[in-house]
Design an enzyme around this catalytic site. Structure first.
Site, PDB file in Angstrom:
ATOM      1  N   THR A 122       0.858  -1.184   0.000  1.00 30.98           N
ATOM      2  CA  THR A 122       0.000   0.000   0.000  1.00 30.98           C
ATOM      3  C   THR A 122       0.896   1.236   0.000  1.00 30.98           C
ATOM      4  OG1 THR A 122      -1.648  -1.236   1.222  1.00 30.98           O
ATOM      5  CG2 THR A 122      -1.840   1.170   1.265  1.00 30.98           C
ATOM      6  N   GLU A 150      -3.685  -4.479  -2.745  1.00 34.33           N
ATOM      7  CA  GLU A 150      -4.272  -5.695  -2.181  1.00 34.33           C
ATOM      8  C   GLU A 150      -5.369  -5.314  -1.179  1.00 34.33           C
ATOM      9  OE1 GLU A 150      -3.968  -8.954  -2.980  1.00 34.33           O
ATOM     10  OE2 GLU A 150      -5.678  -8.869  -1.640  1.00 34.33           O
ATOM     11  N   LEU A 152      -7.094  -7.790   0.637  1.00 36.37           N
ATOM     12  CA  LEU A 152      -7.424  -8.922   1.523  1.00 36.37           C
ATOM     13  C   LEU A 152      -7.502  -8.462   2.971  1.00 36.37           C
ATOM     14  CD1 LEU A 152      -4.693  -9.824   3.246  1.00 36.37           C
ATOM     15  CD2 LEU A 152      -4.071 -10.895   1.111  1.00 36.37           C
ATOM     16  N   GLU A 154      -6.891  -9.689   6.902  1.00 33.90           N
ATOM     17  CA  GLU A 154      -6.305 -10.744   7.717  1.00 33.90           C
ATOM     18  C   GLU A 154      -7.446 -11.507   8.372  1.00 33.90           C
ATOM     19  OE1 GLU A 154      -3.260  -9.198  10.353  1.00 33.90           O
ATOM     20  OE2 GLU A 154      -2.270  -8.235   8.659  1.00 33.90           O
ATOM     21  N   LYS A 206      -6.807   2.221  -3.011  1.00 37.67           N
ATOM     22  CA  LYS A 206      -6.547   1.468  -1.777  1.00 37.67           C
ATOM     23  C   LYS A 206      -6.696   2.378  -0.540  1.00 37.67           C
ATOM     24  CE  LYS A 206      -5.096  -1.542   1.140  1.00 37.67           C
ATOM     25  NZ  LYS A 206      -5.873  -2.701   1.562  1.00 37.67           N
ATOM     26  N   LEU A 252     -20.813  -1.851  10.513  1.00 36.27           N
ATOM     27  CA  LEU A 252     -21.606  -0.970  11.388  1.00 36.27           C
ATOM     28  C   LEU A 252     -21.529  -1.432  12.837  1.00 36.27           C
ATOM     29  CD1 LEU A 252     -24.902  -0.213   9.401  1.00 36.27           C
ATOM     30  CD2 LEU A 252     -22.840   1.175   9.603  1.00 36.27           C
ATOM     31  N   CYS A 262      -3.137  -1.992   8.964  1.00 37.44           N
ATOM     32  CA  CYS A 262      -3.510  -1.212   7.775  1.00 37.44           C
ATOM     33  C   CYS A 262      -4.273   0.080   8.066  1.00 37.44           C
ATOM     34  CB  CYS A 262      -4.310  -2.085   6.825  1.00 37.44           C
ATOM     35  SG  CYS A 262      -3.294  -3.369   6.091  1.00 37.44           S
ATOM     36  N   LYS A 322      -8.000  -8.204  15.832  1.00 37.13           N
ATOM     37  CA  LYS A 322      -9.318  -8.728  15.460  1.00 37.13           C
ATOM     38  C   LYS A 322      -9.246 -10.250  15.505  1.00 37.13           C
ATOM     39  CE  LYS A 322      -8.852  -8.937  10.473  1.00 37.13           C
ATOM     40  NZ  LYS A 322      -9.423  -8.601   9.205  1.00 37.13           N
ATOM     41  N   ARG A 329      -0.575  -5.619  15.703  1.00 34.78           N
ATOM     42  CA  ARG A 329      -0.171  -4.245  15.394  1.00 34.78           C
ATOM     43  C   ARG A 329      -1.343  -3.289  15.657  1.00 34.78           C
ATOM     44  NH1 ARG A 329       2.822  -5.582   9.678  1.00 34.78           N
ATOM     45  NH2 ARG A 329       1.217  -7.168   9.570  1.00 34.78           N
TER      46      ARG A 329
HETATM   47  P1  NAD Z   1       4.662  -7.886   6.716  1.00 40.83           P
HETATM   48  O1  NAD Z   1       5.451  -6.997   7.594  1.00 40.83           O
HETATM   49  O2  NAD Z   1       3.842  -8.983   7.303  1.00 40.83           O
HETATM   50  O3  NAD Z   1       5.660  -8.587   5.649  1.00 40.83           O
HETATM   51  C1  NAD Z   1       6.633  -7.921   4.928  1.00 40.83           C
HETATM   52  C2  NAD Z   1       7.776  -8.904   4.611  1.00 40.83           C
HETATM   53  O4  NAD Z   1       8.726  -8.249   3.772  1.00 40.83           O
HETATM   54  C3  NAD Z   1       8.537  -9.393   5.849  1.00 40.83           C
HETATM   55  O5  NAD Z   1       8.577 -10.803   5.856  1.00 40.83           O
HETATM   56  C4  NAD Z   1       9.933  -8.799   5.669  1.00 40.83           C
HETATM   57  O6  NAD Z   1      10.961  -9.610   6.208  1.00 40.83           O
HETATM   58  C5  NAD Z   1      10.016  -8.715   4.166  1.00 40.83           C
HETATM   59  N1  NAD Z   1      11.055  -7.806   3.652  1.00 40.83           N
HETATM   60  C6  NAD Z   1      11.420  -6.585   4.112  1.00 40.83           C
HETATM   61  N2  NAD Z   1      12.406  -6.082   3.347  1.00 40.83           N
HETATM   62  C7  NAD Z   1      12.657  -6.989   2.382  1.00 40.83           C
HETATM   63  C8  NAD Z   1      13.558  -7.040   1.299  1.00 40.83           C
HETATM   64  N3  NAD Z   1      14.417  -6.049   1.034  1.00 40.83           N
HETATM   65  N4  NAD Z   1      13.551  -8.131   0.524  1.00 40.83           N
HETATM   66  C9  NAD Z   1      12.706  -9.161   0.761  1.00 40.83           C
HETATM   67  N5  NAD Z   1      11.819  -9.165   1.784  1.00 40.83           N
HETATM   68  C10 NAD Z   1      11.800  -8.084   2.581  1.00 40.83           C
HETATM   69  O7  NAD Z   1       3.777  -6.946   5.826  1.00 40.83           O
HETATM   70  P2  NAD Z   1       2.319  -7.234   5.226  1.00 40.83           P
HETATM   71  O8  NAD Z   1       1.297  -7.146   6.301  1.00 40.83           O
HETATM   72  O9  NAD Z   1       2.385  -8.436   4.366  1.00 40.83           O
HETATM   73  O10 NAD Z   1       2.127  -5.941   4.308  1.00 40.83           O
HETATM   74  C11 NAD Z   1       2.857  -5.738   3.102  1.00 40.83           C
HETATM   75  C12 NAD Z   1       2.221  -4.581   2.359  1.00 40.83           C
HETATM   76  O11 NAD Z   1       0.876  -4.912   1.996  1.00 40.83           O
HETATM   77  C13 NAD Z   1       2.128  -3.289   3.166  1.00 40.83           C
HETATM   78  O12 NAD Z   1       2.288  -2.199   2.307  1.00 40.83           O
HETATM   79  C14 NAD Z   1       0.695  -3.324   3.688  1.00 40.83           C
HETATM   80  O13 NAD Z   1       0.198  -2.039   3.942  1.00 40.83           O
HETATM   81  C15 NAD Z   1      -0.037  -3.945   2.524  1.00 40.83           C
HETATM   82  N6  NAD Z   1      -1.283  -4.638   2.893  1.00 40.83           N
HETATM   83  C16 NAD Z   1      -1.342  -5.380   4.016  1.00 40.83           C
HETATM   84  C17 NAD Z   1      -2.528  -6.045   4.327  1.00 40.83           C
HETATM   85  C18 NAD Z   1      -2.644  -6.867   5.587  1.00 40.83           C
HETATM   86  O14 NAD Z   1      -3.777  -7.197   5.957  1.00 40.83           O
HETATM   87  N7  NAD Z   1      -1.557  -7.211   6.256  1.00 40.83           N
HETATM   88  C19 NAD Z   1      -3.635  -5.952   3.477  1.00 40.83           C
HETATM   89  C20 NAD Z   1      -3.524  -5.218   2.311  1.00 40.83           C
HETATM   90  C21 NAD Z   1      -2.333  -4.553   2.022  1.00 40.83           C
END
Ligand code: NAD
Length: 436
Positions: A122, A150, A152, A154, A206, A252, A262, A322, A329
């Site tokens: 994001t 994305e 999705l 959690e 997003k 709601l 997020c 949740k 977080r």
């Molecule tokens: P996360 O912290 O769970 O995972 C990120 C991963 O990236 C970690 O495993 C970390 O070790 C790895 N990483 C960091 N630097 C790296 C590098 N240089 N090379 C390879 N791997 C590296 O994050 P997440 O929750 O999966 O979120 C990722 C993105 O998706 C964010 O921008 C978040 O806002 C977005 N997003 C998250 C959700 C959610 O529900 N978690 C939903 C939609 C969008």
């Protein structure tokens, strides 16, 4: 079949990689965290996400998914490279793009043929452009950058990924549109939609979606707070307004504020992006302010009830932000714990999945119990911070025996007030009659 690399194997990356493997593609997942990669190679899923384990193992067995720390090898292998990297809040609230840009910086010199680089993280409007420029500095081959935010959730990540409400593809590169359309074809059935747009609009989609949902929750929390003052029942108001098809029933449910990885960070980042562009987002600035207060609303209720909390002992059901996730977080539970401990109270907590994450973060300032009933032993009251299903239909007789007094402060409204009257509990919930 397509060859895919997913960079970052967190909640989004691991689900993305596994679900693409599930639809017959060959996927290499890359992470900088070698411990995580070792676990994944051993077949251990390092996060809790319903249904992920089963499809993860199925695809490992079929050799459609593998794990590495070697970015160059993955780039060489793949035609499509997904970035699922963290974009945590920077000190000023804006999205920290250092992870995304650091990887983009390495990609250019590694690419030996046309690649599609897809941003799933994001990110603020304009990031695709920055990623494109970063890669172009060192690239000697053609490439396209796509924004593919994305959506999705959690706890429902696998279902959401496999059956999305919509897939947003942000690019004006026709070759990339074709490749992305083919890739997502299995997920985009008749009922679903694949929406192609320009990169900036995709990036903003997003943030706008998350800000809108955060606003809906916060609006309802304010209605609930007002209900308590005037004797209205938020459950009835919720039904009354949700039946209006323009409003709908989802999102709601009042509670003790939104958290997670997020909503708080994305709403903050949108405010910050607004500031940078000379626009002040007044509605969502208020949403953040109201949500900060709502996160400690359960603590305020406890404080008002007892006045002095020194020496009191409270059981806490739920630590995850949740249900159905181990993610803590920005969880409201942590804010409540902080206030209770500061006020001199003792806290004993139980959560089905998130206890080890909390232990790692706050250590022994509270104690933990591995049983939802034992946690109640000798406690003055039970506080509920997460609506896990296992809490919804408990053995109330057992609870009464274990608690010093039958007192419940419920931040997620999981019981009916009528039922609690019948059972003889003092029951204080959000936006509903106070049962004494
Ligand atoms: P996360 O912290 O769970 O995972 C990120 C991963 O990236 C970690 O495993 C970390 O070790 C790895 N990483 C960091 N630097 C790296 C590098 N240089 N090379 C390879 N791997 C590296 O994050 P997440 O929750 O999966 O979120 C990722 C993105 O998706 C964010 O921008 C978040 O806002 C977005 N997003 C998250 C959700 C959610 O529900 N978690 C939903 C939609 C969008």
């Amino acid at each position: 079949m397509k060859k895919i690399a997913v960079i970052g194997t967190g909640y989004v990356g691991l689900v993305t990689g596994t679900c693409f493997a599930e639809t017959g593609n060959e996927v290499i997942c890359v992470d900088i965290d070698s411990d995580k990669v070792d676990l994944l190679k051993k077949g251990v899923v390092p996060i809790y996400e319903p249904h992920l384990d089963a499809i993860f193992h199925r695809n490992i067995k079929s050799n459609r998914i593998s794990f590495t720390t070697d970015l160059e090898m993955a780039v060489d292998f793949a035609e499509i490279i997904f970035l699922a990297l963290p974009t945590p809040p920077g000190e000023d609230g804006s999205a920290d793009l250092s992870y995304v840009l650091a990887v983009a910086d390495q990609l250019g010199s590694m690419m030996k043929e046309f690649k599609v680089i897809v941003d799933k993280s994001t990110v603020p409007v304009g990031t695709s452009e920055r990623v494109k420029n970063k890669i172009a500095e060192k690239a000697s081959v053609q490439f396209a950058v796509v924004s593919n935010p994305e959506f999705l959730r959690e706890g429902f990540a696998v279902d959401d990924f496999l059956n999305p409400d919509r897939v947003v593809i942000g690019t004006e590169n026709s070759r990339a549109i074709q490749i992305m359309t083919e890739l997502y074809q299995p997920f985009v059935t008749d009922d679903h939609r694949l929406i192609v747009m320009d990169e900036k609009s995709a990036e903003l989609t997003k943030y706008a979606a998350n800000a809108f949902l955060a606003t809906k929750i916060t609006f309802m929390n304010e209605v609930a707070n007002f209900c308590e003052l005037v004797g209205a029942d938020v459950d009835k108001v919720r039904l009354g307004i949700g039946s209006d098809s323009r409003i709908g029933h989802k999102f709601l449910y009042p509670g003790i504020g939104f958290g997670g990885s997020c909503f708080p960070k994305d709403v903050n980042a949108l405010v910050r992006s607004g500031n940078d562009a000379g626009y002040s987002f007044e509605v969502i600035k208020s949403v953040l302010k109201v949500n900060d207060k709502q996160k400690v609303r359960l603590y305020e209720k406890v404080k008002n009830h007892y006045n002095d909390l020194k020496g009191k002992r409270f059981a806490l059901w739920g630590l995850a932000f949740k249900p159905d996730t181990d993610d803590i977080r920005e969880a409201s539970s942590l804010y409540i714990i902080d206030e209770l401990v500061k006020a001199g109270a003792e806290v004993v907590a139980f959560d089905p999945e998130a206890m080890s994450n909390v232990k790692r973060q706050i250590g022994d300032i509270i104690t933990y119990s591995d049983n939802q009933y034992d946690v109640l032993d000798g406690c003055d009251a039970l506080l509920i911070a997460t609506e896990w299903s296992v809490f919804r239909n408990p053995d109330f007789d057992k609870m009464k025996l274990k608690l010093k007094k039958p007192v419940i402060f419920d931040g997620r409204n999981i019981f009916s007030t009528e039922q609690m009257v019948d059972l003889g509990f003092y029951y204080n919930s959000i936006g509903r009659d106070l049962i004494k």
